[in-house]
Design a protein around this motif. Sequence first.
Motif, PDB file in Angstrom:
ATOM      1  N   LYS A 175     -80.981 103.527 -59.500  1.00  0.00           N
ATOM      2  CA  LYS A 175     -81.321 102.366 -60.320  1.00  0.00           C
ATOM      3  C   LYS A 175     -80.085 101.782 -60.999  1.00  0.00           C
ATOM      4  CE  LYS A 175     -84.975 102.774 -62.961  1.00  0.00           C
ATOM      5  NZ  LYS A 175     -86.070 103.350 -63.778  1.00  0.00           N
ATOM      6  N   ARG A 176     -79.160 102.629 -61.402  1.00  0.00           N
ATOM      7  CA  ARG A 176     -77.927 102.116 -62.013  1.00  0.00           C
ATOM      8  C   ARG A 176     -77.168 101.233 -61.033  1.00  0.00           C
ATOM      9  NH1 ARG A 176     -77.629 107.259 -64.448  1.00  0.00           N
ATOM     10  NH2 ARG A 176     -76.302 108.062 -62.754  1.00  0.00           N
ATOM     11  N   THR A 177     -77.073 101.691 -59.798  1.00  0.00           N
ATOM     12  CA  THR A 177     -76.392 100.882 -58.782  1.00  0.00           C
ATOM     13  C   THR A 177     -77.149  99.584 -58.526  1.00  0.00           C
ATOM     14  OG1 THR A 177     -75.441 102.832 -57.691  1.00  0.00           O
ATOM     15  CG2 THR A 177     -75.637 100.824 -56.369  1.00  0.00           C
ATOM     16  N   ALA A 178     -78.483  99.668 -58.425  1.00  0.00           N
ATOM     17  CA  ALA A 178     -79.298  98.481 -58.178  1.00  0.00           C
ATOM     18  C   ALA A 178     -79.188  97.490 -59.332  1.00  0.00           C
ATOM     19  CB  ALA A 178     -80.747  98.882 -57.947  1.00  0.00           C
ATOM     20  N   ARG A 179     -79.142  97.986 -60.557  1.00  0.00           N
ATOM     21  CA  ARG A 179     -79.017  97.105 -61.723  1.00  0.00           C
ATOM     22  C   ARG A 179     -77.649  96.427 -61.742  1.00  0.00           C
ATOM     23  NH1 ARG A 179     -81.735  97.419 -66.379  1.00  0.00           N
ATOM     24  NH2 ARG A 179     -79.878  97.848 -67.650  1.00  0.00           N
ATOM     25  N   LEU A 180     -76.619  97.183 -61.400  1.00  0.00           N
ATOM     26  CA  LEU A 180     -75.281  96.607 -61.342  1.00  0.00           C
ATOM     27  C   LEU A 180     -75.224  95.504 -60.289  1.00  0.00           C
ATOM     28  CD1 LEU A 180     -72.264  96.618 -62.071  1.00  0.00           C
ATOM     29  CD2 LEU A 180     -71.960  98.472 -60.414  1.00  0.00           C
ATOM     30  N   LYS A 181     -75.792  95.790 -59.119  1.00  0.00           N
ATOM     31  CA  LYS A 181     -75.812  94.805 -58.043  1.00  0.00           C
ATOM     32  C   LYS A 181     -76.598  93.559 -58.468  1.00  0.00           C
ATOM     33  CE  LYS A 181     -76.460  96.466 -53.987  1.00  0.00           C
ATOM     34  NZ  LYS A 181     -77.079  97.072 -52.770  1.00  0.00           N
ATOM     35  N   LEU A 182     -77.721  93.763 -59.136  1.00  0.00           N
ATOM     36  CA  LEU A 182     -78.559  92.649 -59.584  1.00  0.00           C
ATOM     37  C   LEU A 182     -77.837  91.803 -60.623  1.00  0.00           C
ATOM     38  CD1 LEU A 182     -81.393  91.439 -59.204  1.00  0.00           C
ATOM     39  CD2 LEU A 182     -82.224  93.036 -60.945  1.00  0.00           C
ATOM     40  N   ALA A 183     -77.188  92.464 -61.585  1.00  0.00           N
ATOM     41  CA  ALA A 183     -76.460  91.730 -62.622  1.00  0.00           C
ATOM     42  C   ALA A 183     -75.311  90.929 -62.021  1.00  0.00           C
ATOM     43  CB  ALA A 183     -75.937  92.701 -63.675  1.00  0.00           C
ATOM     44  N   GLU A 184     -74.584  91.544 -61.087  1.00  0.00           N
ATOM     45  CA  GLU A 184     -73.458  90.844 -60.467  1.00  0.00           C
ATOM     46  C   GLU A 184     -73.927  89.656 -59.627  1.00  0.00           C
ATOM     47  OE1 GLU A 184     -70.251  90.692 -60.425  1.00  0.00           O
ATOM     48  OE2 GLU A 184     -69.866  92.208 -61.936  1.00  0.00           O
ATOM     49  N   ARG A 185     -75.014  89.845 -58.891  1.00  0.00           N
ATOM     50  CA  ARG A 185     -75.526  88.736 -58.081  1.00  0.00           C
ATOM     51  C   ARG A 185     -75.997  87.593 -58.976  1.00  0.00           C
ATOM     52  NH1 ARG A 185     -79.767  89.838 -53.770  1.00  0.00           N
ATOM     53  NH2 ARG A 185     -79.133  87.727 -53.227  1.00  0.00           N
ATOM     54  N   ALA A 186     -76.647  87.931 -60.083  1.00  0.00           N
ATOM     55  CA  ALA A 186     -77.098  86.898 -61.013  1.00  0.00           C
ATOM     56  C   ALA A 186     -75.904  86.160 -61.618  1.00  0.00           C
ATOM     57  CB  ALA A 186     -77.951  87.521 -62.118  1.00  0.00           C
ATOM     58  N   TYR A 187     -74.844  86.912 -61.968  1.00  0.00           N
ATOM     59  CA  TYR A 187     -73.663  86.284 -62.552  1.00  0.00           C
ATOM     60  C   TYR A 187     -73.023  85.311 -61.569  1.00  0.00           C
ATOM     61  CZ  TYR A 187     -69.263  85.743 -65.050  1.00  0.00           C
ATOM     62  OH  TYR A 187     -68.185  85.195 -65.713  1.00  0.00           O
ATOM     63  N   GLY A 188     -72.907  85.721 -60.325  1.00  0.00           N
ATOM     64  CA  GLY A 188     -72.243  84.872 -59.350  1.00  0.00           C
ATOM     65  C   GLY A 188     -73.092  83.731 -58.824  1.00  0.00           C
ATOM     66  N   LYS A 189     -74.413  83.912 -58.832  1.00  0.00           N
ATOM     67  CA  LYS A 189     -75.284  82.936 -58.181  1.00  0.00           C
ATOM     68  C   LYS A 189     -75.807  81.861 -59.125  1.00  0.00           C
ATOM     69  CE  LYS A 189     -79.488  82.637 -55.352  1.00  0.00           C
ATOM     70  NZ  LYS A 189     -80.610  83.379 -54.748  1.00  0.00           N
ATOM     71  N   GLY A 190     -76.301  82.249 -60.297  1.00  0.00           N
ATOM     72  CA  GLY A 190     -76.928  81.271 -61.176  1.00  0.00           C
ATOM     73  C   GLY A 190     -78.236  80.755 -60.598  1.00  0.00           C
ATOM     74  N   TRP A 191     -78.705  79.613 -61.094  1.00  0.00           N
ATOM     75  CA  TRP A 191     -80.018  79.125 -60.640  1.00  0.00           C
ATOM     76  C   TRP A 191     -79.975  77.776 -59.920  1.00  0.00           C
ATOM     77  CZ3 TRP A 191     -81.872  74.540 -62.868  1.00  0.00           C
ATOM     78  CH2 TRP A 191     -81.296  74.147 -64.084  1.00  0.00           C
ATOM     79  N   ARG A 192     -78.825  77.161 -59.846  1.00  0.00           N
ATOM     80  CA  ARG A 192     -78.731  75.838 -59.195  1.00  0.00           C
ATOM     81  C   ARG A 192     -78.173  75.964 -57.776  1.00  0.00           C
ATOM     82  NH1 ARG A 192     -76.571  75.477 -64.347  1.00  0.00           N
ATOM     83  NH2 ARG A 192     -77.664  74.110 -65.832  1.00  0.00           N
ATOM     84  N   ARG A 193     -78.779  76.767 -56.949  1.00  0.00           N
ATOM     85  CA  ARG A 193     -78.201  77.025 -55.636  1.00  0.00           C
ATOM     86  C   ARG A 193     -78.780  76.151 -54.523  1.00  0.00           C
ATOM     87  NH1 ARG A 193     -73.935  78.043 -57.403  1.00  0.00           N
ATOM     88  NH2 ARG A 193     -73.332  78.203 -55.222  1.00  0.00           N
ATOM     89  N   TYR A 194     -79.571  75.162 -54.859  1.00  0.00           N
ATOM     90  CA  TYR A 194     -80.158  74.273 -53.863  1.00  0.00           C
ATOM     91  C   TYR A 194     -79.151  73.203 -53.451  1.00  0.00           C
ATOM     92  CZ  TYR A 194     -81.036  72.806 -58.642  1.00  0.00           C
ATOM     93  OH  TYR A 194     -80.890  72.572 -59.989  1.00  0.00           O
ATOM     94  N   ASP A 195     -79.271  72.725 -52.222  1.00  0.00           N
ATOM     95  CA  ASP A 195     -78.460  71.614 -51.741  1.00  0.00           C
ATOM     96  C   ASP A 195     -79.220  70.311 -51.954  1.00  0.00           C
ATOM     97  OD1 ASP A 195     -76.346  73.228 -50.809  1.00  0.00           O
ATOM     98  OD2 ASP A 195     -77.449  73.656 -48.955  1.00  0.00           O
ATOM     99  N   LEU A 196     -78.536  69.304 -52.419  1.00  0.00           N
ATOM    100  CA  LEU A 196     -79.172  68.002 -52.608  1.00  0.00           C
ATOM    101  C   LEU A 196     -79.294  67.288 -51.264  1.00  0.00           C
ATOM    102  CD1 LEU A 196     -77.461  66.760 -55.884  1.00  0.00           C
ATOM    103  CD2 LEU A 196     -79.645  67.950 -55.618  1.00  0.00           C
ATOM    104  N   PRO A 197     -80.383  66.560 -51.061  1.00  0.00           N
ATOM    105  CA  PRO A 197     -80.590  65.888 -49.769  1.00  0.00           C
ATOM    106  C   PRO A 197     -79.744  64.628 -49.631  1.00  0.00           C
ATOM    107  CG  PRO A 197     -82.373  65.356 -51.264  1.00  0.00           C
ATOM    108  CD  PRO A 197     -81.520  66.362 -51.981  1.00  0.00           C
ATOM    109  N   GLY A 198     -79.476  64.245 -48.394  1.00  0.00           N
ATOM    110  CA  GLY A 198     -78.784  62.993 -48.109  1.00  0.00           C
ATOM    111  C   GLY A 198     -79.770  61.849 -48.120  1.00  0.00           C
TER     112      GLY A 198
END
Length: 327
Positions: free
Chosen positions: A232-255
């Motif tokens: 769980k410690r490893t999974a939490r670290l991975k989850l926190a890092e992915r959240a830090y790098g990804k954020g919530w605005r990962r959608y592409d805007l349409p043309g």
Amino acid sequence: MPAPVTSPSEFAFELALCAHLEETTDLLPARQLGASVASPGSRIIDVCAVAPGPEFDERTHITPRTIPAAAIESDVGVGHAVFWRDAFDCHPARARRATDRAVDVGFFETERRRGREYVRQATRYPDAWFSRLVGIENKPDLGEPGDLLRQLRLDVSLSLFDEVVLATESYVTGAHLNRIPDVVGIWRFDPETGERDVVREATPLATDATGVEPVDYDSLHTDVAFVTAAEKRTARLKLAERAYGKGWRRYDLPGCGHAGVDSDGRPVCGHFGRVVDPGSECGPDCAAFDPADAPEFDRENLRDTRTDWVADPSGVARRQSGLDRFS
């Protein structure tokens, strides 16, 4: 004018909640991340919100991107360069990917000796950069719960998050409260006004204890896996890092000539006058589609100005180059 398509309420609700949390709290929200351990990919949490810890500033100095957990937990240290393969206790292919990624984001420095690659950390990893992980499951309409209860029970029994919250737009009745696990917090959120009422506070979960993860459901029984505290410690670290790098605005805007973003960075359609899901609503199948260049959208700068996350840190990789003499 063509009739507007039905708004994907859960998508719009989710983005409104992320924008609200970003504006009113110190949480760093990210969307749609894996939240299972024994059966990767079987549980996707709607929002993972990361609460900064006492070493958060140190983390912002390294890189705005995700640092792989395998690299963080490897035997690669700061002062002594080691042969990359000897530093990992995992399959060489996974070790190679983690090494390349860590070098790419500036967490590892690399040098060659007699044709072999040696690596060291460019800086100490700040273990206390986050203090809590909050898992948020969004269900705007409790009249259509779907797999909600099963998902929440998994989150509680696994206890990967420090807190689990249900966010809804519905009025929460006594019957709802009785069905939802007692430790799950409940927020009633209005995506139009941004008002958030805490119906029930979340109870902290035992993240440092063995978790129980359902992995297979049958009509007569459920198969489970026991997830150790170390896993769980490893999974939490991975989850926190992915959240830090990804954020919530990962959608592409349409043309599309009607496409745009609001001040929060949510995708909006000027034709229908609302938030839209570019992945499912936009494109040639939309009656109002007007081919054009996608609008410019500096999501990193927007996140930088609205949170303590740093889009363009000075970095740390070159500061350690003088340590070659210690190897």
